[in-house]
Design a protein around this motif. Structure first.
Motif, PDB file in Angstrom:
ATOM      1  N   ASP A 164      42.641  41.671  51.272  1.00 32.99           N
ATOM      2  CA  ASP A 164      41.230  41.667  50.887  1.00 32.99           C
ATOM      3  C   ASP A 164      40.566  43.019  51.109  1.00 32.99           C
ATOM      4  O   ASP A 164      39.737  43.458  50.299  1.00 32.99           O
ATOM      5  N   LYS A 167      41.701  45.350  48.360  1.00 34.98           N
ATOM      6  CA  LYS A 167      41.064  44.956  47.102  1.00 34.98           C
ATOM      7  C   LYS A 167      39.631  45.479  47.040  1.00 34.98           C
ATOM      8  O   LYS A 167      39.189  45.989  46.006  1.00 34.98           O
ATOM      9  N   ALA A 168      38.913  45.342  48.146  1.00 38.11           N
ATOM     10  CA  ALA A 168      37.537  45.842  48.200  1.00 38.11           C
ATOM     11  C   ALA A 168      37.504  47.349  48.043  1.00 38.11           C
ATOM     12  O   ALA A 168      36.548  47.910  47.492  1.00 38.11           O
ATOM     13  N   GLU A 169      38.575  48.014  48.490  1.00 41.57           N
ATOM     14  CA  GLU A 169      38.660  49.474  48.386  1.00 41.57           C
ATOM     15  C   GLU A 169      38.844  49.918  46.940  1.00 41.57           C
ATOM     16  O   GLU A 169      38.213  50.882  46.480  1.00 41.57           O
ATOM     17  N   MET A 171      38.397  48.032  44.021  1.00 38.14           N
ATOM     18  CA  MET A 171      37.530  47.439  43.007  1.00 38.14           C
ATOM     19  C   MET A 171      36.499  48.418  42.437  1.00 38.14           C
ATOM     20  O   MET A 171      36.326  48.502  41.204  1.00 38.14           O
ATOM     21  N   GLU A 194      37.652  38.141  40.265  1.00 42.09           N
ATOM     22  CA  GLU A 194      38.087  39.473  39.846  1.00 42.09           C
ATOM     23  C   GLU A 194      37.781  39.690  38.367  1.00 42.09           C
ATOM     24  O   GLU A 194      37.287  40.747  37.954  1.00 42.09           O
ATOM     25  N   GLN A 197      34.099  40.318  37.647  1.00 36.65           N
ATOM     26  CA  GLN A 197      33.651  41.660  38.021  1.00 36.65           C
ATOM     27  C   GLN A 197      34.113  42.731  37.042  1.00 36.65           C
ATOM     28  O   GLN A 197      33.424  43.730  36.842  1.00 36.65           O
TER      29      GLN A 197
END
Length: 227
Positions: A164, A167-169, A171, A194, A197
């Motif tokens: 997670d 993924k946040a990094e 996105m 995902e 977004q």
């Protein structure tokens, strides 16, 4: 514009898909076994359909009736896999340059700077892939694909192998690529959030068939669990 109208028998599974899209990011959404990865492999030229047509704008990549089947290396399609697939013995700079050299392209310093700035990987150029985080490796893989100057970029579960935090990094960089890049993309994912977004339009796949096509509002409210 991407046009896909193909049929492929894969053992006991058949893939019969038809859609046309002009979206910046076309999402291929569905559960494991829906045919998403098989479809992008066909678009890329790694798997040959039994019949049909694949075209990008006016360029026909495959047309069984006209005996057209461009090999993968002539399709000018970038492919970013879930696991990045960087060369461990090469530096980041050498990995980035690989696609350009394999396609016999002249160096474009301005484009290199634009892409490395957009993906924020300029400070990583001298490092080796083994010393990068998962998110950094995926950003380098994206840069390598873009520097080959593709007319279409295929992203097959680009965050599927990330936790997670990673993924946040990554996105924000994918969103930036969608908004500031000049290459249309096809994004494979089983993650509805995902897709919401990133995708500008969505093709829903189930059992090798298209069961929905439109904006992100066609996505189900539930999230498909990972395989």
């Amino acid at each position: 514009m991407l046009r896909v109208d193909i049929f492929k028998q894969l053992g006991n599974f058949s893939l019969e898909v038809a859609f046309t899209t002009e979206g910046r990011v076309t999402g291929l959404f569905g559960s494991s076994g829906a045919g998403k990865t098989s479809l992008v492999s066909i678009i890329a030229g790694l798997v040959t359909p039994d019949r049909g047509v694949i075209a990008i704008d006016k360029a026909v990549l495959y047309d069984r009736s006209k005996h057209i089947d461009l090999p993968a290396y002539r399709r000018r399609i970038g492919y970013v896999f879930q696991d990045a697939r960087l060369f461990p013995h090469l530096s980041v700079a050498q990995n980035l340059d690989y696609g350009r050299r394999m396609n016999f392209l002249n160096r474009d310093d301005a484009d290199e700077k634009r892409i490395t700035d957009m993906l924020d990987i300029g400070h990583l150029l001298e490092r080796r892939p083994g010393g990068l985080s998962g998110g950094e490796r995926q950003r380098v893989a994206l840069g390598r694909a873009l520097l080959a100057k593709p007319r279409l970029l295929l992203l097959d579960e680009p965050m599927g192998a990330l936790d997670d935090a990673r993924k946040a990094e990554i996105m924000p960089y994918l969103i930036r690529l969608r908004d500031e890049g000049d290459v249309p993309m096809v994004l494979v994912s089983h993650d509805a959030d995902e897709m919401r977004q990133l995708a500008t339009n969505v093709v829903l796949l189930k059992g090798g068939r298209v069961v929905g096509h439109g904006g992100t509002d066609v996505l189900p409210k539930w999230v498909v669990p990972a395989a």
